[in-house]
Design an enzyme around this catalytic site. Sequence first.
Site, PDB file in Angstrom:
ATOM      1  N   TRP A 101      60.257  20.207  38.360  1.00  0.00           N
ATOM      2  CA  TRP A 101      60.091  18.737  37.544  1.00  0.00           C
ATOM      3  C   TRP A 101      61.308  17.791  37.324  1.00  0.00           C
ATOM      4  CZ3 TRP A 101      55.269  18.385  36.230  1.00  0.00           C
ATOM      5  CH2 TRP A 101      54.858  19.138  35.774  1.00  0.00           C
ATOM      6  N   ASP A 171      66.220  17.577  30.395  1.00  0.00           N
ATOM      7  CA  ASP A 171      64.722  17.759  29.788  1.00  0.00           C
ATOM      8  C   ASP A 171      64.930  19.709  29.471  1.00  0.00           C
ATOM      9  OD1 ASP A 171      62.341  19.257  29.933  1.00  0.00           O
ATOM     10  OD2 ASP A 171      61.957  18.308  32.130  1.00  0.00           O
ATOM     11  N   LYS A 195      55.327  24.494  25.163  1.00  0.00           N
ATOM     12  CA  LYS A 195      56.377  25.693  25.882  1.00  0.00           C
ATOM     13  C   LYS A 195      56.749  26.717  24.716  1.00  0.00           C
ATOM     14  CE  LYS A 195      56.412  23.246  29.763  1.00  0.00           C
ATOM     15  NZ  LYS A 195      55.598  24.081  30.563  1.00  0.00           N
TER      16      LYS A 195
HETATM   17  C1  LIG Z   1      60.757  21.748  32.652  1.00  0.00           C
HETATM   18  C2  LIG Z   1      59.239  20.656  32.533  1.00  0.00           C
HETATM   19  N1  LIG Z   1      59.679  19.240  31.958  1.00  0.00           N
HETATM   20  C3  LIG Z   1      58.094  18.608  32.216  1.00  0.00           C
HETATM   21  C4  LIG Z   1      57.301  19.729  32.105  1.00  0.00           C
HETATM   22  C5  LIG Z   1      55.924  18.211  32.362  1.00  0.00           C
HETATM   23  O1  LIG Z   1      55.277  18.473  31.064  1.00  0.00           O
HETATM   24  P1  LIG Z   1      54.051  17.630  30.580  1.00  0.00           P
HETATM   25  O2  LIG Z   1      53.060  18.208  31.130  1.00  0.00           O
HETATM   26  O3  LIG Z   1      54.595  17.584  29.084  1.00  0.00           O
HETATM   27  O4  LIG Z   1      54.667  16.052  31.196  1.00  0.00           O
HETATM   28  C6  LIG Z   1      56.861  20.392  32.281  1.00  0.00           C
HETATM   29  C7  LIG Z   1      55.946  21.298  32.222  1.00  0.00           C
HETATM   30  O5  LIG Z   1      54.796  21.339  31.824  1.00  0.00           O
HETATM   31  C8  LIG Z   1      58.534  21.162  32.485  1.00  0.00           C
HETATM   32  O6  LIG Z   1      57.996  22.538  32.705  1.00  0.00           O
END
Ligand SMILES: Cc1ncc(COP(=O)(O)O)c(C=O)c1O
Length: 360
Positions: A101, A171, A195
Amino acid sequence: MSRVYNFSAGPAVLPEEVLKEVADEMMDYNGTGMSVMEMSHRSAAFQEIIDTAEKDLRELMNIPDNYKVLFLQGGASQQFAMIPMNLMKNRVADYIVTGQWAKKAYQEAQKYGKANKIASSEDKTFSYIPDCSDLPISPDADYVYICENNTIYGTKFKKLPNTKGKTLVADVSSCFLSEPVDVSKYGIIYGGVQKNIGPAGMVIAIVREDLITEDVLPGTPTMLTYKTHADAGSLYNTPNAYCIYVCGKVFKWLKKMGGLEVMKQRNEEKAKILYDYLDSSKLFKGTVVPEDRSLMNVPFVTGDKEMDAKFVKEATEAGLVNLKGHRTVGGMRASIYNAMPKAGVEALVAFMKKFEEENA
Ligand SMILES: Cc1ncc(COP(=O)(O)O)c(C=O)c1O
């Protein structure tokens, strides 16, 4: 009704109490004669829902007055672009890459300016957090970026990086509200709610006011400008109203549970049950260095792909579901967010012990 123990990394388990409450209110929310799903986001009833959600979140996280709370759409992934679009005044930012991520955010930022990878743990499959006490922070960096809890690899920053005075952007998608944080240490702290907080489809971004300006990169869409949403109290356009409502219920649940200090203790207790077993097991092994272990996402392996698959299959049959590791890393991963009861972790460990005996 038969509920499973759901170890999904997200969308993930929600408190049963909250699910029951929203079910009870499905046909008639608080005497309005309609579901929140059917309600105008401009109605007084919804205004109260969003105002209460924000107030409760501010209380839970002790958010200082000079921070805005924004309820945004587009997922956490949209923030990977929105952050540089709004913050990259010098077109320079430093990224600490501790997993997929963070890497995605780093790659996205390269579209808007010079994104520097100032530290990484990719050399050891992201199984640790690099030493961030004295990094080569760029003198003209607009911000330093981290992914505080790495959902896929199960690592967590136990200490924030020394940004040498630069704005920290984090994040926190997979550790949101899992423990107290000092919001004042961040310029932006944001996460997808699917989550640890609510249903999918929303991000909460807590943004320091001085970072909310009209001075964004040329071409930044109105919808991707923080100021648009800050000025409109997250109601510039139709928000994910139902999600805000469910998140609000979770905030109330967290307050009732005793707040984030209590959640931290509960999460430590739950994680310890699983890590202690992993450390003693001859079959299963945790994949993260002990000092950087996440309280939320616990990856583990047997070292044998077939055995891993057998475990996941038999666990599923026993009502312990979504234990398969991320598709990019394999193995297993138990996500044990706030709403996972201690009994769920105990049931998982009991099952693992039995599986280990049977497969010795
Ligand atoms: C730490 C983290 N950042 C970003 C994301 C991406 O999130 P999204 O699917 O809401 O774009 C995720 C997981 O899905 C994540 O675990």
